[in-house]
Each structure stands twice: as structure tokens, then as C-alpha cells.
Design a protein around this motif. Structure first.
Motif, PDB file in Angstrom:
ATOM      1  N   LYS A  74       0.812  -1.220   0.000  1.00  0.00           N
ATOM      2  CA  LYS A  74       0.000   0.000   0.000  1.00  0.00           C
ATOM      3  C   LYS A  74       0.844   1.270   0.000  1.00  0.00           C
ATOM      4  N   GLY A  75       1.876   1.295  -0.829  1.00  0.00           N
ATOM      5  CA  GLY A  75       2.679   2.491  -0.995  1.00  0.00           C
ATOM      6  C   GLY A  75       3.810   2.662  -0.002  1.00  0.00           C
ATOM      7  N   HIS A  76       4.065   1.648   0.839  1.00  0.00           N
ATOM      8  CA  HIS A  76       5.112   1.758   1.854  1.00  0.00           C
ATOM      9  C   HIS A  76       5.914   0.462   1.934  1.00  0.00           C
ATOM     10  N   TYR A  77       7.180   0.590   2.309  1.00  0.00           N
ATOM     11  CA  TYR A  77       7.970  -0.588   2.640  1.00  0.00           C
ATOM     12  C   TYR A  77       7.762  -0.887   4.106  1.00  0.00           C
ATOM     13  N   ILE A  78       7.435  -2.126   4.414  1.00  0.00           N
ATOM     14  CA  ILE A  78       7.213  -2.539   5.794  1.00  0.00           C
ATOM     15  C   ILE A  78       7.980  -3.830   6.058  1.00  0.00           C
ATOM     16  N   VAL A  79       8.109  -4.187   7.331  1.00  0.00           N
ATOM     17  CA  VAL A  79       8.617  -5.507   7.688  1.00  0.00           C
ATOM     18  C   VAL A  79       7.406  -6.372   8.022  1.00  0.00           C
ATOM     19  N   ARG A  80       7.335  -7.519   7.379  1.00  0.00           N
ATOM     20  CA  ARG A  80       6.232  -8.453   7.598  1.00  0.00           C
ATOM     21  C   ARG A  80       6.659  -9.436   8.673  1.00  0.00           C
ATOM     22  N   HIS A  81       5.803  -9.585   9.685  1.00  0.00           N
ATOM     23  CA  HIS A  81       6.077 -10.499  10.790  1.00  0.00           C
ATOM     24  C   HIS A  81       5.526 -11.884  10.472  1.00  0.00           C
ATOM     25  N   ASP A  82       5.959 -12.878  11.223  1.00  0.00           N
ATOM     26  CA  ASP A  82       5.514 -14.240  10.957  1.00  0.00           C
ATOM     27  C   ASP A  82       4.024 -14.447  11.241  1.00  0.00           C
ATOM     28  N   ASN A  83       3.384 -13.513  11.943  1.00  0.00           N
ATOM     29  CA  ASN A  83       1.943 -13.635  12.173  1.00  0.00           C
ATOM     30  C   ASN A  83       1.125 -12.940  11.080  1.00  0.00           C
ATOM     31  N   GLY A  84       1.815 -12.433  10.031  1.00  0.00           N
ATOM     32  CA  GLY A  84       1.139 -11.809   8.900  1.00  0.00           C
ATOM     33  C   GLY A  84       0.956 -10.312   9.019  1.00  0.00           C
ATOM     34  N   THR A  85       1.191  -9.742  10.197  1.00  0.00           N
ATOM     35  CA  THR A  85       1.065  -8.301  10.359  1.00  0.00           C
ATOM     36  C   THR A  85       2.338  -7.622   9.866  1.00  0.00           C
ATOM     37  N   GLY A  86       2.296  -6.311   9.749  1.00  0.00           N
ATOM     38  CA  GLY A  86       3.463  -5.582   9.297  1.00  0.00           C
ATOM     39  C   GLY A  86       3.600  -4.251   9.993  1.00  0.00           C
ATOM     40  N   ASP A  87       4.817  -3.749  10.040  1.00  0.00           N
ATOM     41  CA  ASP A  87       5.123  -2.453  10.641  1.00  0.00           C
ATOM     42  C   ASP A  87       6.087  -1.709   9.734  1.00  0.00           C
ATOM     43  N   PHE A  88       6.108  -0.386   9.865  1.00  0.00           N
ATOM     44  CA  PHE A  88       7.103   0.396   9.149  1.00  0.00           C
ATOM     45  C   PHE A  88       8.492  -0.004   9.625  1.00  0.00           C
ATOM     46  N   ILE A  89       9.476   0.180   8.762  1.00  0.00           N
ATOM     47  CA  ILE A  89      10.856  -0.172   9.090  1.00  0.00           C
ATOM     48  C   ILE A  89      11.434   0.964   9.923  1.00  0.00           C
ATOM     49  N   ALA A  90      11.111   0.982  11.219  1.00  0.00           N
ATOM     50  CA  ALA A  90      11.584   2.051  12.093  1.00  0.00           C
ATOM     51  C   ALA A  90      11.550   1.549  13.534  1.00  0.00           C
ATOM     52  N   PRO A  91      12.429   1.963  14.396  1.00  0.00           N
ATOM     53  CA  PRO A  91      13.629   2.714  14.041  1.00  0.00           C
ATOM     54  C   PRO A  91      14.607   1.821  13.287  1.00  0.00           C
ATOM     55  N   ILE A  92      15.193   2.352  12.257  1.00  0.00           N
ATOM     56  CA  ILE A  92      16.012   1.566  11.345  1.00  0.00           C
ATOM     57  C   ILE A  92      17.259   1.005  12.025  1.00  0.00           C
ATOM     58  N   ASN A  93      17.752   1.651  13.081  1.00  0.00           N
ATOM     59  CA  ASN A  93      18.975   1.183  13.721  1.00  0.00           C
ATOM     60  C   ASN A  93      18.779  -0.091  14.536  1.00  0.00           C
ATOM     61  N   LYS A  94      17.559  -0.634  14.563  1.00  0.00           N
ATOM     62  CA  LYS A  94      17.357  -1.894  15.273  1.00  0.00           C
ATOM     63  C   LYS A  94      17.349  -3.104  14.332  1.00  0.00           C
ATOM     64  N   PHE A  95      17.520  -2.893  13.027  1.00  0.00           N
ATOM     65  CA  PHE A  95      17.471  -3.980  12.050  1.00  0.00           C
ATOM     66  C   PHE A  95      18.816  -4.210  11.373  1.00  0.00           C
ATOM     67  N   GLU A  96      19.061  -5.491  11.040  1.00  0.00           N
ATOM     68  CA  GLU A  96      20.252  -5.865  10.288  1.00  0.00           C
ATOM     69  C   GLU A  96      19.826  -6.786   9.154  1.00  0.00           C
TER      70      GLU A  96
END
Length: 118
Positions: free
Chosen positions: A79-101
Motif C-alpha cells: 500500500k505504498g510503503h515498505y514494511i517488515v512483515r512479521h511471521d503472524n502476517g502483520t506488518g510495521d514500518f521499518i523504524a527505528p532503522i537502527n534496530k534492524f540488520e
């Protein structure tokens, strides 16, 4: 397939061919800098998100990100945004970015996430 490799696409033309068919070739560079023409059949295009992980690595659609709790998530465009998809099917914005590798991608490392999440 064993012949998977990354190519940086430099030209991708969506103009129809003279006969009305869609184009089947584009130009790009292999990781070693070799220029090549390649067909689009069987190609998965990965869009750069414009973001970097905590180590400064570029994040692409289809990447697998690991958070500080060692949970893995897939980057998807929704829907116009990059998100991280979780194993339960939900998603969140990629923020805060410093917590991801970036630890892999769904094309070469699907075993890092459930097959249904990719």
C-alpha cells in the motif's frame, strides 16, 4: 535453481515492442562489473527502499531483517510503503532503522523465515 545471481539493472524499458508485446530484455551489470543483456523470464526484480540497516547496508524489497530480539522479518512493499512483515502476517514500518540488520533475502535464504512469510 542453482544459477541465481544478483544484477544491478541499469536499463529497464517498459515500452512495448513494435508487435505490441512486452520487452524481454534489459541491461545490467553483474557484481563483478561485467555488462550484460538478460531476459526478463524468471527474473525477480528487487526495489531498493532508500534505507540502510544498522550497519549501513542497503535494504531491498525481499530482504530478511533481524531485529534486536533476534526475530526475522521480510521487507515487503504494501500500500505504498515498505514494511517488515512479521511471521503472524502483520506488518510495521521499518523504524527505528537502527534496530534492524540485513541477514539475507527470500530468494537465497528462505530458510531464515517461514516459507509462508516470503
Amino acid at each position: 535453481r542453482e544459477d541465481k545471481y544478483w544484477i544491478t539493472v541499469t536499463t529497464l524499458d517498459f515500452m512495448k515492442n513494435a508487435d505490441g508485446s512486452l520487452p524481454t530484455l534489459c541491461d545490467g551489470f553483474m557484481e563483478d562489473g561485467q555488462h550484460m543483456h538478460f531476459g526478463l523470464h524468471g527474473v525477480d526484480l528487487c526495489q531498493y527502499t532508500g534505507l540502510h540497516d544498522k550497519n549501513g547496508k542497503e535494504i531491498y524489497e525481499g530482504d530478511i531483517l533481524q531485529d534486536v530480539a533476534n526475530s526475522n522479518h521480510v521487507v515487503v512493499y504494501d500500500k505504498g510503503h515498505y514494511i517488515v512483515r512479521h511471521d503472524n502476517g502483520t506488518g510495521d514500518f521499518i523504524a527505528p532503522i537502527n534496530k534492524f540488520e540485513v541477514i539475507g533475502n527470500i530468494y537465497t535464504n528462505l530458510e531464515l523465515v517461514g516459507a509462508d512469510i516470503g
